[in-house]
Design an enzyme around this catalytic site. Structure first.
Site: not given
Length: 428
Positions: A175, A315, A326, A347, A352, A411
């Site tokens: 990502c 994010h 975060e 997002k 996403h 990931f």
């Protein structure tokens, strides 16, 4: 204050944008969606999603013919490849790069997490008789199936479209692929390997196999009765991501090269860094240490202090684990100033899109700088008390932003950060 940008011998600036995103195709439609705080998440229409736990996504309303692709291009290219071609054409036109550019100094750095997965899955279904046959029958595959299993084919398509003869590379880092691809392009410009880089990312992950994988992880939200409100980063009752799709292509150019040709410089990439947590394939450490280190390193490269940052593009995936991670990382890296900086997640509106989202978020940051408006975090009607920063809930906020930080997690433990600034045309 923002540091002396002249300390870098070569500076990387953004001179062109092309966007394919949920809510509208093209940079103008993309910004209208974000600035209006409008969500583009809805029930999945690209395939029958009834058997799945999560049945909502942020789809792109995309017609290849309407977007200028020939029947041959539409037949040959995966959806991700089609997105990339449309985005690169807009970016090149927007940048005004002339045919006189030295093609040997023109390169490509394109990100993608899962490549041409749409067509790859379709071809596997065909050659395996819907998964029944272990030994597949190659006679039922189209003759151009090979590019579907090689992510590098996407960069090849972009290079051909832009007639690039310089360095061409794919960055596939989950990502954070989009952020990392642009970061790599910037590094090639700064070190003198290229004068102009066509960069960004593309992904079209809305396929049955991708949805099944995220279902198995329980990473996607089951809030199917409220598609528009499905993705709710930093909300008290958030419960998973909403998948999306799309592409962004940027023209990143060496500053003097851009100035000589009279280019419209949209923003400057001041600093970029990435780190890994070496912790877990899908898990995140709650202290956010490795993301904080990436932020610090990007700020140091940019010669920017925490107090100079005026907006953080989060994010903000909409999972409890990510939001806490975060939030901790931003506090750790920016200190007390973190509480004074607006931070939001797009997002919440466009989902996403895996490897593409980091590049799409860079485009959002450039437009934030250019328009003086911070996009909101949609659906944030009740903030999680553990997420105690300013997440710009529901409504866009007019505010001058000369220095922006964008961050991403992926990931595998990937953590990336980039600092962008308004073009400093006086510093040479």
């Amino acid at each position: 204050m923002r540091g002396a940008v002249t300390s870098r011998a070569r500076r990387a600036v953004i001179t062109g944008l092309g966007v394919v995103a949920p809510g509208g195709i093209g940079t103008k439609a993309f910004w209208e969606t974000l600035s209006a705080g409008r969500t583009a998440t809805r029930p999945i229409t690209l395939f029958d999603a009834e058997p799945f736990r999560c049945r909502i996504a942020a789809e792109v309303d995309f017609d290849p013919a309407r977007e200028g692709l020939s029947p041959k291009e539409a037949r040959r290219l995966d959806r991700a490849g089609q997105f990339a071609l449309v985005a690169v054409r807009e970016a090149l036109a927007d940048s005004g790069i002339a045919d006189t550019v030295d093609r040997t100094r023109l390169g490509v750095s394109l990100g993608s997490a899962i490549g041409s997965s749409t067509r790859m899955e379709e071809e596997y279904v065909a050659v395996s008789d819907r998964g029944r046959d272990w030994l597949v029958d190659h006679r039922f595959a189209v003759p151009y199936s090979y590019p579907y299993i090689t992510v590098s084919s996407l960069a090849t398509e972009v290079a051909w479209a832009a007639r690039c003869e310089g360095p061409v590379v794919v960055v596939s880092a989950g990502c954070t692929s989009g952020l990392d691809a642009v970061g790599h392009a910037v590094q090639l410009v700064e070190d003198g390997t290229a004068d102009v880089m066509i960069t960004g990312a593309t992904d079209a992950p809305l396929t049955p196999i991708t949805l099944a994988c995220f279902d198995a992880l329980k990473a996607t939200t089951p809030r199917n009765d409220d598609p528009a409100g499905g993705c709710r980063p930093f909300h008290r009752d958030r419960n998973g991501i909403v998948l999306g799709e799309g592409a962004t292509v940027l023209v990143v150019e060496e500053y003097e090269h851009a100035r000589r040709r009279g280019a419209d410089i949209r923003a400057e990439v001041l600093g970029y860094a990435n780190r890994a947590n070496a912790y877990h394939m899908t898990g995140l450490r709650p202290d956010g240490l490795e993301l904080a280190e990436a932020i610090r390193a990007a700020l140091a490269k940019a010669e920017v202090s925490p107090s100079d940052v005026q907006y953080v593009n989060a994010h903000g995936s909409g999972t409890r684990q990510n939001d806490l991670h975060e939030t901790s990382a931003v506090k750790r890296a920016l200190g007390a100033h973190a509480y004074d900086i607006p931070m939001s997640s797009i997002k919440s509106m466009i989902g996403h899109s895996l490897g593409a989202i980091g590049a799409i978020e860079i485009a959002a940051c450039v437009l934030t700088i250019r328009n003086g408006v911070i996009p909101p975090t949609a659906n944030l009607t009740e903030q999680d008390p553990q997420c105690d920063l300013d997440y710009v809930p529901l409504v866009a906020r007019p505010q001058r932003t000369d220095t922006v930080l964008t961050i991403g997690s992926g990931f595998g433990g990937f953590q990336s950060a980039m600092v962008l600034g308004a073009a400093d045309l006086e510093a040479a």
